[in-house]
Design an enzyme around this catalytic site. Sequence first.
Site, mmCIF file in Angstrom:
data_model
loop_
_atom_site.group_PDB
_atom_site.id
_atom_site.type_symbol
_atom_site.label_atom_id
_atom_site.label_comp_id
_atom_site.label_asym_id
_atom_site.label_seq_id
_atom_site.Cartn_x
_atom_site.Cartn_y
_atom_site.Cartn_z
ATOM 1 N N LYS A 1 0.852 -1.180 0.000
ATOM 2 C CA LYS A 1 0.000 0.000 0.000
ATOM 3 C C LYS A 1 0.894 1.239 0.000
ATOM 4 O O LYS A 1 1.734 1.408 0.880
ATOM 5 C CB LYS A 1 -0.899 -0.012 1.235
ATOM 6 C CG LYS A 1 -1.754 1.234 1.362
ATOM 7 C CD LYS A 1 -2.762 1.104 2.474
ATOM 8 C CE LYS A 1 -3.537 2.394 2.645
ATOM 9 N NZ LYS A 1 -4.525 2.281 3.729
ATOM 10 N N ARG B 1 -10.757 9.771 2.312
ATOM 11 C CA ARG B 1 -10.612 10.395 3.636
ATOM 12 C C ARG B 1 -11.749 11.379 3.894
ATOM 13 O O ARG B 1 -12.172 11.548 5.039
ATOM 14 C CB ARG B 1 -9.232 11.047 3.758
ATOM 15 C CG ARG B 1 -8.125 10.005 3.776
ATOM 16 C CD ARG B 1 -6.726 10.587 3.846
ATOM 17 N NE ARG B 1 -5.719 9.547 3.598
ATOM 18 C CZ ARG B 1 -4.452 9.784 3.343
ATOM 19 N NH1 ARG B 1 -4.008 11.036 3.308
ATOM 20 N NH2 ARG B 1 -3.606 8.799 3.137
ATOM 21 N N LYS C 1 1.280 9.951 5.734
ATOM 22 C CA LYS C 1 1.428 8.560 6.166
ATOM 23 C C LYS C 1 2.711 7.928 5.626
ATOM 24 O O LYS C 1 2.810 6.711 5.523
ATOM 25 C CB LYS C 1 0.179 7.760 5.744
ATOM 26 C CG LYS C 1 -1.123 8.305 6.346
ATOM 27 C CD LYS C 1 -2.311 7.375 6.153
ATOM 28 C CE LYS C 1 -3.561 7.919 6.850
ATOM 29 N NZ LYS C 1 -4.726 6.993 6.742
ATOM 30 N N GLU D 1 7.496 -6.752 0.868
ATOM 31 C CA GLU D 1 6.318 -6.640 1.739
ATOM 32 C C GLU D 1 5.388 -7.839 1.554
ATOM 33 O O GLU D 1 4.878 -8.409 2.517
ATOM 34 C CB GLU D 1 5.545 -5.347 1.437
ATOM 35 C CG GLU D 1 6.165 -4.082 2.022
ATOM 36 C CD GLU D 1 5.917 -3.953 3.529
ATOM 37 O OE1 GLU D 1 5.310 -4.866 4.119
ATOM 38 O OE2 GLU D 1 6.341 -2.935 4.108
ATOM 39 N N LYS E 1 -2.270 -1.409 -3.797
ATOM 40 C CA LYS E 1 -3.139 -0.240 -3.697
ATOM 41 C C LYS E 1 -2.329 1.038 -3.747
ATOM 42 O O LYS E 1 -1.307 1.103 -3.064
ATOM 43 C CB LYS E 1 -3.867 -0.337 -2.352
ATOM 44 C CG LYS E 1 -4.782 0.808 -2.039
ATOM 45 C CD LYS E 1 -5.362 0.599 -0.676
ATOM 46 C CE LYS E 1 -6.191 1.813 -0.315
ATOM 47 N NZ LYS E 1 -6.559 1.809 1.065
ATOM 48 N N SER F 1 -10.434 5.585 -4.265
ATOM 49 C CA SER F 1 -11.378 6.697 -4.375
ATOM 50 C C SER F 1 -10.962 7.734 -5.421
ATOM 51 O O SER F 1 -11.790 8.211 -6.192
ATOM 52 C CB SER F 1 -11.544 7.359 -3.016
ATOM 53 O OG SER F 1 -10.288 7.780 -2.503
ATOM 54 N N TYR G 1 -15.442 0.940 -6.429
ATOM 55 C CA TYR G 1 -16.703 1.633 -6.152
ATOM 56 C C TYR G 1 -17.673 1.479 -7.326
ATOM 57 O O TYR G 1 -18.841 1.808 -7.205
ATOM 58 C CB TYR G 1 -16.433 3.112 -5.837
ATOM 59 C CG TYR G 1 -15.505 3.259 -4.642
ATOM 60 C CD1 TYR G 1 -15.989 3.135 -3.347
ATOM 61 C CD2 TYR G 1 -14.134 3.465 -4.812
ATOM 62 C CE1 TYR G 1 -15.141 3.207 -2.255
ATOM 63 C CE2 TYR G 1 -13.278 3.541 -3.726
ATOM 64 C CZ TYR G 1 -13.788 3.416 -2.450
ATOM 65 O OH TYR G 1 -12.942 3.479 -1.371
HETATM 66 C C1 PBG Z 1 -7.074 3.537 5.651
HETATM 67 C C2 PBG Z 1 -7.542 3.242 4.287
HETATM 68 C C3 PBG Z 1 -7.422 4.118 3.224
HETATM 69 C C4 PBG Z 1 -8.058 3.527 2.146
HETATM 70 C C5 PBG Z 1 -8.534 2.275 2.557
HETATM 71 N N1 PBG Z 1 -8.194 2.114 3.899
HETATM 72 C C6 PBG Z 1 -6.873 5.494 3.141
HETATM 73 C C7 PBG Z 1 -5.595 5.819 3.759
HETATM 74 O O1 PBG Z 1 -4.716 4.975 3.934
HETATM 75 O O2 PBG Z 1 -5.445 6.983 4.108
HETATM 76 C C8 PBG Z 1 -8.183 4.186 0.809
HETATM 77 C C9 PBG Z 1 -9.253 3.725 -0.079
HETATM 78 C C10 PBG Z 1 -9.614 4.669 -1.161
HETATM 79 O O3 PBG Z 1 -8.972 5.721 -1.379
HETATM 80 O O4 PBG Z 1 -10.580 4.358 -1.860
HETATM 81 N N2 PBG Z 1 -6.578 2.580 6.430
#
Ligand code: PBG
Length: 345
Positions: free
Chosen positions: A212, A222, A235, A251, A266, A292, A331
Amino acid sequence: MKLDRPTAGPQPQMRDILQGHRPRRLRQNDWTRRLVRETTLTVDDLIWPIFVIDGEGVREPVPTMPGVNRLSMDQVVRDVEKAASLGIPAIALFPYTDNDLRDPTGSEALNDQNLVCRTVRAIKAAVPGIGVVTDVALDPYTSHGHDGLMSGDEILNDASVTQLCGQALVQAEAGADVIAPSDMMDGRIGAIRAVLDDAGFEHVQIMSYAAKYASAFYGPFRDAIGSNAALKGDKRTYQMDPGNAAEALREVELDLAEAADMVMVKPGMPYLDIICRVKEAFRVPTFAYQVSGEYAMLEGAARNGWLDGDRVMMESLQSFKRAGADGVLTYFAVRAAERLRADRS
Ligand code: PBG
């Protein structure tokens, strides 16, 4: 296929050039294209992420994700019934949390009556045949918006893992089928596996967000879960650097060694190379998350008339399959499933 008619003037020696090869032969009509297609998207490839919010009868649009709503539990159950009837194998739940339920340790994550746990129970009671994936990370519940515990500016690893194990346990007790840790703390897969097994949840699967990346494509998510305003800093000390590919393999290797059943890459489309490499290297169930920001990009352009929405939706989803993914969190899941059904009939 019609061959081009000769025209006046010097002709290139096409016979000599082609030596009989004409790749266009296999593209000349629909039946041939279908016959030789290497990858196909089906409804079995789709996991639908859903945003849950407290209340009843609520369908609240997420402004940065046109077409996506935050749903109260009753509406989730209704929509999950529809997803199941379309043949979608699984859904993934993400809670919107008000500020008053957030604290520095994300203690609401451990509440076995929290919104996610209640929603899992409701879905399992009403639609037992669909897979329920729950997200393990503290960001919906922390006042600082991070996925783990903080000390000063530091995100603590091992203390966060302890908290995440508790979160995974209440989700498993509620009936979650798949625990999906998205927090990127080191060692959390092995720790969660041990805690689940000790509690008799050997059958509960783990889908690791193994690779990720620290991505700007998560912005709309968010907003959707209400942690954008809360988030302090970024992050990058736990999510991966977008410049790295070999590290993604490491990983994934570690998470598989800790007994992850499935792994995820991701975001999705900007990281198709990573999906491809992970699948080739490990040959385990590998998933992509079309996040998203990717959804917002495609849907925003479509709503402005700049792209053909349905076609870019299907093409983007197919690209994940071609890269080697076994499935996609998207989505678009319900719309894509409807589209696939319409194409078949
Ligand atoms: C947080 C999490 C995130 C997403 C899924 N779980 C965002 C982040 O790490 O800040 C993102 C999913 C998306 O953007 O559709 N643990």
